[in-house]
Design an enzyme around this catalytic site. Structure first.
Site, short mmCIF file in Angstrom:
data_model
loop_
_atom_site.label_atom_id
_atom_site.label_comp_id
_atom_site.label_asym_id
_atom_site.label_seq_id
_atom_site.Cartn_x
_atom_site.Cartn_y
_atom_site.Cartn_z
N GLY A 36 24.14 -10.19 28.39
CA GLY A 36 23.43 -10.83 27.28
C GLY A 36 23.98 -12.21 26.98
O GLY A 36 25.01 -12.63 27.54
N ALA A 73 20.99 -1.32 26.07
CA ALA A 73 22.10 -1.69 26.97
C ALA A 73 22.09 -0.86 28.25
O ALA A 73 22.14 0.36 28.19
CB ALA A 73 23.42 -1.50 26.25
N ASN A 91 27.50 3.40 33.18
CA ASN A 91 26.98 2.51 32.13
C ASN A 91 25.76 3.10 31.44
O ASN A 91 25.65 3.03 30.21
CB ASN A 91 26.56 1.16 32.73
CG ASN A 91 27.75 0.32 33.14
OD1 ASN A 91 28.89 0.66 32.82
ND2 ASN A 91 27.51 -0.76 33.85
N TYR A 140 19.26 4.33 39.65
CA TYR A 140 18.85 3.69 38.38
C TYR A 140 17.84 4.59 37.64
O TYR A 140 18.02 4.91 36.46
CB TYR A 140 18.23 2.31 38.66
CG TYR A 140 17.54 1.72 37.46
CD1 TYR A 140 18.27 1.24 36.38
CD2 TYR A 140 16.14 1.67 37.39
CE1 TYR A 140 17.63 0.71 35.26
CE2 TYR A 140 15.50 1.14 36.28
CZ TYR A 140 16.25 0.67 35.22
OH TYR A 140 15.62 0.17 34.11
N ARG A 280 10.80 -4.40 50.93
CA ARG A 280 12.10 -4.17 50.28
C ARG A 280 12.27 -2.66 50.10
O ARG A 280 11.37 -2.01 49.54
CB ARG A 280 12.10 -4.87 48.91
CG ARG A 280 13.41 -4.81 48.17
CD ARG A 280 13.40 -5.72 46.94
NE ARG A 280 12.49 -5.26 45.90
CZ ARG A 280 12.38 -5.82 44.69
NH1 ARG A 280 13.13 -6.87 44.39
NH2 ARG A 280 11.54 -5.36 43.79
N1 UDP Z 1 8.96 -9.23 44.90
C1 UDP Z 1 8.84 -10.10 46.00
N2 UDP Z 1 9.78 -11.06 46.16
C2 UDP Z 1 10.82 -11.24 45.29
C3 UDP Z 1 10.93 -10.37 44.16
C4 UDP Z 1 9.96 -9.38 44.01
O1 UDP Z 1 7.93 -9.97 46.81
O2 UDP Z 1 11.65 -12.14 45.50
C5 UDP Z 1 7.95 -8.18 44.71
C6 UDP Z 1 8.53 -6.79 44.77
O3 UDP Z 1 8.55 -6.33 46.09
C7 UDP Z 1 7.59 -6.02 43.87
C8 UDP Z 1 7.12 -7.04 42.85
O4 UDP Z 1 7.42 -8.31 43.43
O5 UDP Z 1 6.45 -5.61 44.60
C9 UDP Z 1 7.83 -6.94 41.52
O6 UDP Z 1 9.23 -6.92 41.78
P1 UDP Z 1 10.31 -7.07 40.62
O7 UDP Z 1 11.66 -7.07 41.27
O8 UDP Z 1 9.95 -8.23 39.75
O9 UDP Z 1 10.12 -5.76 39.73
P2 UDP Z 1 10.14 -4.20 40.14
O10 UDP Z 1 8.70 -3.81 40.33
O11 UDP Z 1 10.96 -4.04 41.38
O12 UDP Z 1 10.75 -3.55 38.96
#
Ligand code: UDP
Length: 327
Positions: A36, A73, A91, A140, A280
């Site tokens: 924060g 938090a 956490n 998470y 990812r």
């Molecule tokens: N994303 C992307 N490139 C980045 C970050 C995110 O293509 O550098 C995509 C990610 O694969 C997902 C969407 O954007 O489909 C939202 O990702 P973010 O990490 O913002 O939030 P999440 O859905 O993972 O909580």
């Protein structure tokens, strides 16, 4: 009401503190400033402490004697939670248990908890309702789901009334320009897309071969001010005697990564370079909320329903604060 906001110096927490003040409440903050920003407090009083320290939270509750608590938090990076799960259980789960113990000891019986749509895991149907099975795909998500379970059990055993707010993709910034998103590292799509407009390296689009209309993932982006307003309503409804229940907080519409890029190009008037990379790990193709239960229970509706306006609010914050709160 005097409301203790745990993690009130963070992104969603600070916007909620501001909305609580606007609604006539008295927010006070507990934060360890690991993520924060003191500049985000807007003059609210703060107790600097960590949920790992049960004595600190008890001392804080005794000092302020709040009528309710809103608990933000947490460690928030899904990818990091896979490689460092102990941090997340410590956490997010143990920290919350320490908080609940202290609440019970000090007689505080109302809590609003920051949960996440990550508690659902890979969707079996869309839009996601609160009845969807809970099968998190990451530590998470599990760390949050365990807290939801504790709160359900504590309601039965100790009459601790709670509402778990399951956020979809929080986005945007305070329209008055005082608050915004400032994470280190930044991993969220919208700020990263906008950094592309400011000349950063090309955005890495994670996956172009999903079974979605344009091959990129879709998400339900909800403005942080709408989230903040929902927290204010939730804590007020608990005070009115509502027993509380888990609620989805999303807009109920989904946008793809390419649609976000296109919206950002319209907002900024600049071309945003990007490259399509492999998927990812852990990303699901689509996420979208059924938010009707939240609308009914809270008498709340998202007001920021236009993606360009959401992106625009983030853009204004980034232009006035290129280094985040350091500016
Ligand atoms: N994303 C992307 N490139 C980045 C970050 C995110 O293509 O550098 C995509 C990610 O694969 C997902 C969407 O954007 O489909 C939202 O990702 P973010 O990490 O913002 O939030 P999440 O859905 O993972 O909580």
């Amino acid at each position: 009401m005097r409301i203790l906001v745990i993690g009130g110096a963070g992104y969603i927490g600070s916007h909620t503190v501001k909305e609580l003040r606007r609604a006539g409440h008295e927010p006070v903050v507990f934060d360890n400033f690991s993520a924060g920003h003191p500049q985000a407090l807007g003059g609210s009083e703060v107790f600097v402490g960590d949920l790992a320290d049960p004595g600190a939270i008890r001392q804080c509750l005794e000092h302020w004697q709040p009528e309710a608590v809103i608990h933000f938090a947490a460690s928030i990076f899904v990818g990091e939670s896979v490689t460092a799960p102990t941090k997340y259980y410590r956490n997010n789960t143990v920290g919350s248990l320490n908080l609940f113990d202290a609440l019970l000891e000090c007689g505080v019986k109302r809590i609003v908890f920051s949960s996440t749509c990550a508690v659902y895991g890979e969707p079996r149907f869309l839009p996601l309702t609160e009845e969807h099975p809970l099968a998190p795909a990451s530590p998470y998500g599990h760390s949050k789901r365990f807290v939801e379970q504790m709160l359900a059990d504590f309601r039965t055993a100790y009459d601790l009334r709670s509402v778990c707010l399951r956020y979809f993709n929080a986005a945007g910034a305070d329209p008055e320009g005082e608050l915004g998103e400032d994470h280190d590292p930044e991993t969220h799509l919208i700020p990263l897309v906008l950094r592309g407009a400011l000349g950063a390296e090309p955005l890495r689009v994670f996956g172009g071969d999903y079974e979605t209309p344009d091959g990129t993932c879709t998400r339900d982006y909800i403005h942080v001010q709408d989230l903040a307003r929902a927290h204010v309503r939730a804590v007020e409804r608990l005070a009115e005697g509502w027993a509380g229940e888990p609620l989805n907080l999303g807009c109920g519409r989904e946008y793809s990564v390419r649609q976000v890029i296109a919206a950002a190009e319209r907002v900024t008037g600049r071309a945003i370079p990007y490259e399509v990379h492999p998927r990812r790990p852990g990303d699901v193709p689509r996420l979208v909320a059924d938010n009707r239960r939240a609308e009914d229970a809270l008498g709340w509706q998202p007001q920021w329903t236009d993606l360009e306006e959401i992106v625009g609010s983030c853009w204004r914050w980034m232009q006035s604060h290129p280094q985040g709160y350091a500016d």
